[in-house]
Design an enzyme around this catalytic site. Structure first.
Site, PDB file in Angstrom:
ATOM      1  N   GLN A  33       4.978   8.847  -7.258  1.00 21.10           N
ATOM      2  CA  GLN A  33       5.732   8.655  -6.020  1.00 21.10           C
ATOM      3  C   GLN A  33       6.770   7.547  -6.168  1.00 21.10           C
ATOM      4  O   GLN A  33       6.744   6.779  -7.124  1.00 21.10           O
ATOM      5  CB  GLN A  33       4.778   8.337  -4.871  1.00 21.10           C
ATOM      6  CG  GLN A  33       3.774   7.249  -5.182  1.00 21.10           C
ATOM      7  CD  GLN A  33       2.478   7.392  -4.407  1.00 21.10           C
ATOM      8  OE1 GLN A  33       2.419   8.045  -3.383  1.00 21.10           O
ATOM      9  NE2 GLN A  33       1.430   6.752  -4.884  1.00 21.10           N
ATOM     10  N   GLY A 141      -8.274  12.054  -5.353  1.00 14.66           N
ATOM     11  CA  GLY A 141      -9.417  11.970  -4.445  1.00 14.66           C
ATOM     12  C   GLY A 141     -10.184  13.265  -4.328  1.00 14.66           C
ATOM     13  O   GLY A 141     -11.422  13.270  -4.292  1.00 14.66           O
ATOM     14  N   ASP A 158      -8.259   6.268   3.168  1.00 11.14           N
ATOM     15  CA  ASP A 158      -7.069   5.475   3.490  1.00 11.14           C
ATOM     16  C   ASP A 158      -5.871   6.193   2.883  1.00 11.14           C
ATOM     17  O   ASP A 158      -5.247   5.725   1.936  1.00 11.14           O
ATOM     18  CB  ASP A 158      -7.226   4.059   2.931  1.00 11.14           C
ATOM     19  CG  ASP A 158      -6.046   3.163   3.259  1.00 11.14           C
ATOM     20  OD1 ASP A 158      -5.221   3.557   4.101  1.00 11.14           O
ATOM     21  OD2 ASP A 158      -5.946   2.075   2.661  1.00 11.14           O
ATOM     22  N   CYS A 159      -5.587   7.364   3.426  1.00 13.92           N
ATOM     23  CA  CYS A 159      -4.606   8.261   2.825  1.00 13.92           C
ATOM     24  C   CYS A 159      -3.210   8.023   3.395  1.00 13.92           C
ATOM     25  O   CYS A 159      -3.043   7.433   4.454  1.00 13.92           O
ATOM     26  CB  CYS A 159      -5.019   9.714   3.052  1.00 13.92           C
ATOM     27  SG  CYS A 159      -5.446  10.079   4.775  1.00 13.92           S
ATOM     28  N   PRO A 165       1.540  13.345  -2.761  1.00 13.74           N
ATOM     29  CA  PRO A 165       0.169  13.239  -3.267  1.00 13.74           C
ATOM     30  C   PRO A 165      -0.891  13.178  -2.175  1.00 13.74           C
ATOM     31  O   PRO A 165      -2.041  13.549  -2.393  1.00 13.74           O
ATOM     32  CB  PRO A 165       0.203  11.926  -4.073  1.00 13.74           C
ATOM     33  CG  PRO A 165       1.634  11.692  -4.397  1.00 13.74           C
ATOM     34  CD  PRO A 165       2.411  12.261  -3.246  1.00 13.74           C
TER      35      PRO A 165
END
EC number: 2.5.1.16
Length: 287
Positions: A33, A141, A158-159, A165
């Site tokens: 990213q 994850g 905690d996305c 992603p």
């Protein structure tokens, strides 16, 4: 006086927010990213991924306290905690304040985020990366919860928002894997966006989680950086009583923890499960 550079967030196509940039501390495309960390007069250091603000020094405590202390104090005896994402270290900092927790695993897809945040957002982690209870896993994850043989008492997702992603952390595969990795009496929570602007995300998560958990709901907090109203956090467990802990019990647990917070209180905890009618109606209509 020179004009400051302006950074525009790109989360929504038709409206948004901007930040004046006092100084860019880091900007690079990692393997996964585009990451930038810059300083802003009002909010301190700001981190954004792929054009979307993830955290700021000024208000991060609200987000991290609510996504950590609500499930851990509701559980009451969490020994093993899994954090999915959380590379900035704020979630780890708050979990590590619970001395009864014996083991903390954090799964972050991007090692670069962890490295950059340790250097440029040190107050987020506040030394918690050196906690002997902590184990860092660099992995996707979904892949981790699909293959992991360990069990956890609390799982915190905690996305990022469901783009890039982070998209996989809103899928049925991920929720099913998390349900499989929870001990009996375990709790799953996740960031679920600002519900006034991202209502479809809440409805979608509610539907998918309902396939794997008996009790699915949301709780909320207002976080200035995540503009548009209250942010919702998904809540899922197989024990509805965990969501209805009485105030006396919560106050006792909070006092015994010795933790001091800037936002969280037991009363805020209880009130956070009161949701606006527009969200309740959307969830009901989607059933």
């Amino acid at each position: 006086m020179s004009q400051k550079e302006i950074w525009y967030e790109t989360l929504h196509a038709n409206f948004g927010q901007y930040f004046s940039v006092d100084r860019v501390l880091y900007h690079e495309k990692t393997d996964h990213q585009d990451l930038i960390i810059f300083e802003n007069d009002a909010l301190g250091r700001v981190m954004a991924l792929d054009g979307v603000v993830q955290t700021t020094e000024r208000d991060e405590f609200i987000y991290h306290e609510m996504l950590t202390h609500v499930p851990l104090l509701s559980h009451g005896n969490a020994k093993r905690v899994l954090i999915i994402g959380g590379g900035d270290g704020g979630m780890l900092r708050e979990v590590s304040r619970h001395h009864g927790v014996e083991h903390i695993t954090m799964v972050e897809i991007d090692a670069g985020v962890v490295e950059f945040c340790r250097q440029y957002l040190p107050n987020h982690s506040a030394g918690s990366y050196d906690d002997p209870r902590f184990n860092l896993v660099i992995d996707d994850g979904v892949n981790f919860v699909r293959q992991c043989s360990d069990k956890f008492d609390v799982i915190i997702s905690d996305c990022t928002d469901p783009i890039g992603p982070g998209e996989s952390l809103f899928t049925s595969d991920f929720y099913q894997g998390c349900a499989r990795c929870l001990n009996e009496g375990g709790i799953f929570v996740a960031q679920n966006g600002v519900c006034f602007l991202q209502q479809d995300e809440a409805v979608g998560s509610h539907k998918k989680l309902g396939h794997y958990f008996k009790d699915v709901s949301f709780y909320q907090a207002a976080i200035p950086t995540y503009y548009g109203g209250i942010m919702t956090f998904a809540w899922a467990s197989n024990n509805p009583a965990l969501r209805q802990i009485d105030a006396t019990t919560l106050r006792q647990r909070f006092a015994q923890s010795g933790i001091t917070c800037r936002y969280y209180t037991p009363d805020v905890h209880i009130g956070s499960f009161a949701l606006p009618q527009y969200l309740l109606s959307a969830l009901q209509n989607a059933q």
